[in-house]
Design a protein around this motif. Structure first.
Motif, PDB file in Angstrom:
ATOM      1  N   GLY A 624     -22.461  40.768 -30.287  1.00 35.68           N
ATOM      2  CA  GLY A 624     -22.734  42.080 -29.711  1.00 35.68           C
ATOM      3  C   GLY A 624     -22.304  42.206 -28.265  1.00 35.68           C
ATOM      4  N   THR A 625     -23.091  42.965 -27.491  1.00 40.36           N
ATOM      5  CA  THR A 625     -22.716  43.301 -26.112  1.00 40.36           C
ATOM      6  C   THR A 625     -22.799  42.125 -25.150  1.00 40.36           C
ATOM      7  OG1 THR A 625     -24.994  44.027 -25.710  1.00 40.36           O
ATOM      8  CG2 THR A 625     -23.385  45.717 -26.340  1.00 40.36           C
ATOM      9  N   GLY A 626     -23.409  41.013 -25.593  1.00 38.09           N
ATOM     10  CA  GLY A 626     -23.524  39.836 -24.725  1.00 38.09           C
ATOM     11  C   GLY A 626     -22.532  38.734 -25.044  1.00 38.09           C
ATOM     12  N   ARG A 627     -21.443  39.067 -25.766  1.00 35.51           N
ATOM     13  CA  ARG A 627     -20.500  38.030 -26.205  1.00 35.51           C
ATOM     14  C   ARG A 627     -19.872  37.271 -25.040  1.00 35.51           C
ATOM     15  NH1 ARG A 627     -19.026  42.353 -29.176  1.00 35.51           N
ATOM     16  NH2 ARG A 627     -17.088  42.630 -27.983  1.00 35.51           N
ATOM     17  N   ARG A 628     -19.829  37.880 -23.864  1.00 32.03           N
ATOM     18  CA  ARG A 628     -19.140  37.237 -22.735  1.00 32.03           C
ATOM     19  C   ARG A 628     -19.884  36.019 -22.202  1.00 32.03           C
ATOM     20  NH1 ARG A 628     -17.129  41.905 -18.690  1.00 32.03           N
ATOM     21  NH2 ARG A 628     -16.560  40.040 -17.480  1.00 32.03           N
ATOM     22  N   VAL A 629     -21.107  35.781 -22.670  1.00 30.93           N
ATOM     23  CA  VAL A 629     -21.798  34.547 -22.276  1.00 30.93           C
ATOM     24  C   VAL A 629     -21.917  33.579 -23.449  1.00 30.93           C
ATOM     25  CG1 VAL A 629     -23.122  35.697 -20.455  1.00 30.93           C
ATOM     26  CG2 VAL A 629     -24.107  35.484 -22.738  1.00 30.93           C
ATOM     27  N   SER A 630     -21.264  33.887 -24.545  1.00 32.89           N
ATOM     28  CA  SER A 630     -21.410  33.049 -25.747  1.00 32.89           C
ATOM     29  C   SER A 630     -20.789  31.667 -25.589  1.00 32.89           C
ATOM     30  CB  SER A 630     -20.788  33.752 -26.961  1.00 32.89           C
ATOM     31  OG  SER A 630     -19.402  33.972 -26.757  1.00 32.89           O
ATOM     32  N   SER A 631     -19.984  31.471 -24.551  1.00 28.14           N
ATOM     33  CA  SER A 631     -19.357  30.161 -24.348  1.00 28.14           C
ATOM     34  C   SER A 631     -20.290  29.145 -23.702  1.00 28.14           C
ATOM     35  CB  SER A 631     -18.110  30.317 -23.470  1.00 28.14           C
ATOM     36  OG  SER A 631     -18.460  30.857 -22.198  1.00 28.14           O
ATOM     37  N   VAL A 632     -21.481  29.563 -23.304  1.00 30.40           N
ATOM     38  CA  VAL A 632     -22.453  28.612 -22.739  1.00 30.40           C
ATOM     39  C   VAL A 632     -22.739  27.532 -23.770  1.00 30.40           C
ATOM     40  CG1 VAL A 632     -24.815  28.352 -21.905  1.00 30.40           C
ATOM     41  CG2 VAL A 632     -23.453  30.324 -21.185  1.00 30.40           C
ATOM     42  N   SER A 633     -22.874  26.284 -23.296  1.00 32.12           N
ATOM     43  CA  SER A 633     -22.941  25.133 -24.202  1.00 32.12           C
ATOM     44  C   SER A 633     -24.319  24.902 -24.816  1.00 32.12           C
ATOM     45  CB  SER A 633     -22.501  23.872 -23.458  1.00 32.12           C
ATOM     46  OG  SER A 633     -23.307  23.652 -22.316  1.00 32.12           O
ATOM     47  N   THR A 634     -25.172  25.890 -24.820  1.00 27.30           N
ATOM     48  CA  THR A 634     -26.447  25.803 -25.522  1.00 27.30           C
ATOM     49  C   THR A 634     -26.694  27.135 -26.211  1.00 27.30           C
ATOM     50  OG1 THR A 634     -28.793  25.207 -25.281  1.00 27.30           O
ATOM     51  CG2 THR A 634     -27.864  26.606 -23.578  1.00 27.30           C
ATOM     52  N   PRO A 635     -27.339  27.162 -27.371  1.00 23.23           N
ATOM     53  CA  PRO A 635     -27.589  28.431 -28.065  1.00 23.23           C
ATOM     54  C   PRO A 635     -28.434  29.378 -27.216  1.00 23.23           C
ATOM     55  CG  PRO A 635     -27.946  26.570 -29.529  1.00 23.23           C
ATOM     56  CD  PRO A 635     -27.790  26.002 -28.162  1.00 23.23           C
ATOM     57  N   LEU A 636     -28.080  30.664 -27.264  1.00 21.04           N
ATOM     58  CA  LEU A 636     -28.719  31.665 -26.426  1.00 21.04           C
ATOM     59  C   LEU A 636     -29.155  32.867 -27.246  1.00 21.04           C
ATOM     60  CD1 LEU A 636     -26.142  31.875 -23.481  1.00 21.04           C
ATOM     61  CD2 LEU A 636     -28.244  30.519 -23.520  1.00 21.04           C
ATOM     62  N   ALA A 637     -30.066  33.623 -26.665  1.00 20.74           N
ATOM     63  CA  ALA A 637     -30.381  34.972 -27.112  1.00 20.74           C
ATOM     64  C   ALA A 637     -30.486  35.822 -25.857  1.00 20.74           C
ATOM     65  CB  ALA A 637     -31.685  34.991 -27.898  1.00 20.74           C
ATOM     66  N   GLY A 638     -30.369  37.132 -25.997  1.00 20.54           N
ATOM     67  CA  GLY A 638     -30.464  37.949 -24.796  1.00 20.54           C
ATOM     68  C   GLY A 638     -30.191  39.403 -25.056  1.00 20.54           C
ATOM     69  N   LYS A 639     -30.089  40.154 -23.972  1.00 19.70           N
ATOM     70  CA  LYS A 639     -29.843  41.593 -24.082  1.00 19.70           C
ATOM     71  C   LYS A 639     -29.145  42.070 -22.819  1.00 19.70           C
ATOM     72  CE  LYS A 639     -30.091  45.620 -26.035  1.00 19.70           C
ATOM     73  NZ  LYS A 639     -28.885  46.054 -25.301  1.00 19.70           N
TER      74      LYS A 639
END
Length: 693
Positions: A624-639
């Protein structure tokens, strides 16, 4: 009319008789003179008391000095009453002795009781008190002085848990003069004025005031001309200054200051100290402040003023004419200030501020917060732009003060993390959906049932007389909670808010802390649901569903709300900066208080709601709209969130909140940027680096 010499003589004798009658007593009852003297002293009529003293001794003080000395002692001790007991008169071949016990009753220091021997001497049938300073206190001698002095408490210092000192007691550079070595103050002041950036008049005043103090106390030759930051003077400047007779430079004694080693990195959190105001003095009469006191003004220095300051002590003593301490009448030791131990991780704080500084456009402002969502420990809280709080250890001129508060300079003094209020925009959608789900207004599978034309929707309501709701882009069909949240669709959440209704929505927002005081270690501005006097009409309610309308919230409160998702409990956690309070007691650093994880809003959502929303927040990052932080090396959730500001929509508030979903540490990062429209993308760069393990 003229008087003859004989008449003048008769008048003089008559006046002398009257004076003797009123000022002394007959030798047949010398106790009356002693009692009259003591009664006058007790009533603080020191001029009358002086009239009873033996006038034929060169060591007796003048009437003016006698009155001044008594008045200073009675005022200094706050003597309210003097009681005389155990009086006794002894007369022998050596003279008359009046012995008694005197008790000085004070308001603040208790009662001082001493035994006295008063010599009475008669001449020409008149009895006098042979006065000496031992009739004030039996241990006082000629030219002794009474001192009432504050024993200043040492202000507590501020550290990180790793031992980094953030606010310390230190000394600035002081340029001073030894008045005993100055030969020509007029010439010296003319030479020094330009070097020190001090007026000639101020230099001369320092000389005169120090000289007067020296003459009064017989000591204290040194007067400080001005104080400066420790890097103010070059080596050449110092060499020039030290070339003047009587001029010295000190960095260890004369100019105590509060020093902040990390300046702009920590200034909004720590705050600064400044001169006390009369208003502050009047509202805190029991803290021992004087007009010379410096107090914490902002940040932790202000919020924890009582703990940091400690409690001044007091000593009352006599000294000889050289200033050497003799007898201690009263002593109350100082209670040292307490130290604050912060949850801040210094390296993370520096990183957060530098990321803001390096990734924002000219004119942009921002906030970056790193928080442990399980405990509430704030590990970084940076507000940009910032300022160097060491400036406030010295006088601030009007030009500097104006620059620090100038909107055109982005108001560096303004702490946007706690004092800034901003529309939360789409960042609030994971919360405005809660009452709709839990009151059964929608289900996760409920589809939007309105008509969208060119990405705009006009609600089919009789009370709708506003422009349509606009979405950024088509988020897919059918429009349900999943794709609406993942791709942040405004139309869906406006539709949901209208279903929930004004009363239920405002009640829910109030229940999670909106428009309520927010508990934190430094003051936080109260968030807003609707402006005073306004009505929550349909369009305003719809805007509220996607975090706009008149909603305003601080970044630190928004971070606290997201902790309910980040810590996996559905309870939001109270953030804190001060993890421990300690105090030096002897050789030990004693723990006074420690922070414990505290729930800010319990049961912010039901478990079923949490289990519905949490996976969608994960998908915000992955698709979704937060794809630009998806490269962080730990699983994330956010908004993500964006809120337009002003009628022209030329500015926007751009948000991102993200958190780790695996591991034992619940790292939560919140970034907020104030920027021109469509220039908030730096939030992803900043958040991505702060989310990296």
């Amino acid at each position: 009319m003229k008087f003859s010499k004989s008449k003048n003589l008769l008048i003089l004798l008559f006046v002398t008789f009257i004076a003797l009658f009123f000022c002394a007593c007959d030798t047949s009852n010398p106790a009356k003179t002693a009692e009259a003297f003591l009664d006058a002293v007790s009533k603080q009529d020191f001029t009358l008391a002086y009239s009873y003293t033996w006038p034929y001794d060169s060591t007796t003080l003048s009437e003016e000095d006698f009155v001044k000395k008594y008045q200073a002692i009675f005022d200094g001790l706050g003597i309210q009453e003097m009681e005389i007991t155990n009086s006794f008169v002894t007369t022998d071949s050596f003279g008359t002795l009046y012995t008694y016990t005197a008790s000085y009753i004070t308001e603040d220091y208790g009662t001082f009781t001493y035994d006295f021997d008063m010599e009475l001497r008669s001449v020409e049938s008149v009895t006098y008190v042979v006065w000496g300073q031992d009739l004030i206190f039996p241990f006082m001698e000629y030219e002794d002085k009474l001192h009432v002095e504050t024993l200043p408490a040492i202000r507590g210092e501020i550290f990180t848990e790793d031992g980094d000192i953030l606010a310390k007691n230190d000394f600035a550079t002081a340029v001073y003069m030894d008045v005993t070595q100055i030969k020509n103050i007029l010439s010296l002041s003319e030479s020094l004025s330009g070097l020190l950036n001090v007026t000639e008049e101020d230099i001369i005043d320092t000389f005169n005031n120090t000289l007067a103090l020296n003459q009064e106390l017989g000591r204290n030759n040194v007067g400080v001309i001005a104080t400066y930051p420790n890097d103010y003077f070059t080596d050449e400047d110092k060499k020039t200054l030290l070339g003047f007779d009587g001029i010295g430079i000190d960095t260890e004694l004369y100019a105590p200051i509060r020093y902040y080693p990390y300046g702009e990195y920590m200034s909004h959190i720590l705050g600064y100290m400044g001169s006390i105001t009369q208003e502050y003095l009047d509202t805190h009469p029991d803290r021992g402040y004087t007009l010379d006191s410096r107090v914490g003004k902002t940040g932790l220095e202000g919020s924890y003023e009582v703990e940091l300051r400690g409690q001044d002590g007091l000593i009352i003593y006599t000294s000889d004419k050289w200033g050497n301490q003799k007898e201690i009448l009263y002593q109350e030791p100082a209670v040292q200030g307490q130290d604050l131990i912060l949850s801040i991780v210094l390296s993370k704080q520096i990183e957060a501020y530098d990321l803001l500084k390096e990734n924002t456009y000219s004119g942009q402002n921002g906030v970056a917060i790193v928080m442990d969502a399980a405990t509430g420990a704030v590990q970084a809280m940076a507000s940009y732009p910032s300022y160097d709080n060491n400036l406030f250890s010295f006088p601030i001129n009007s030009e500097t003060w104006k620059k620090l508060n100038d909107p055109d300079n982005n108001q560096p003094l303004y702490d946007r993390a706690t004092q800034g209020l901003y529309p939360p925009g789409s960042l609030l959608k994971p919360f405005t959906i809660i009452p709709a789900l839990e009151q059964g207004k929608v289900t996760p599978d409920s589809s939007f049932d309105g008509t969208i034309i060119n990405n705009q929707w006009t609600p089919n309501r009789s009370d709708w007389n506003s422009p349509p709701i606009t979405r950024v882009s088509n988020t897919g069909s059918p429009l349900r909670l999943s794709n609406a949240l993942i791709h942040s669709d405004n139309i869906y959440f406006a539709w949901v808010a209208l279903k929930v209704g004004a009363e239920a929505m405002t009640e829910f927002l109030s229940s999670i802390g909106f428009a309520e005081p927010f508990d934190f270690d430094v003051p936080v501005r109260k968030s807003n649901i609707i402006n005073e006097g306004d009505e929550l009409y349909a369009r305003l309610l719809a805007d509220m569903g996607y975090g706009q309308g008149e909603l305003l919230v601080s970044p630190i409160q928004m971070a606290s709300l997201f902790s309910a998702y980040a810590n996996g409990t559905g309870d939001s956690i109270k953030p804190y900066l001060v993890s421990q309070i300690k105090q030096t007691q002897g050789t030990k650093h004693v723990l006074i208080k420690s922070a414990e994880p505290t729930v800010a809003v319990a049961n912010l959502m039901e478990a079923k709601t949490y289990n519905t929303i949490f996976p969608l927040l994960q998908r915000v990052i992955t698709e979704g709209t937060g794809r630009r932080v998806s490269s962080v090396s730990t699983p994330l959730a956010g908004k993500t969130g964006t809120a337009e500001v002003g009628f022209s929509k030329a500015k926007e508030i751009s948000w991102f909140a993200g958190f780790w979903t695996e591991g034992s540490y619940d790292r939560l990062v919140l970034v907020m940027l104030e920027s021109r429209s469509n220039q908030g993308g730096a939030k992803f760069t900043i958040a991505k680096d702060l989310l990296e393990p």
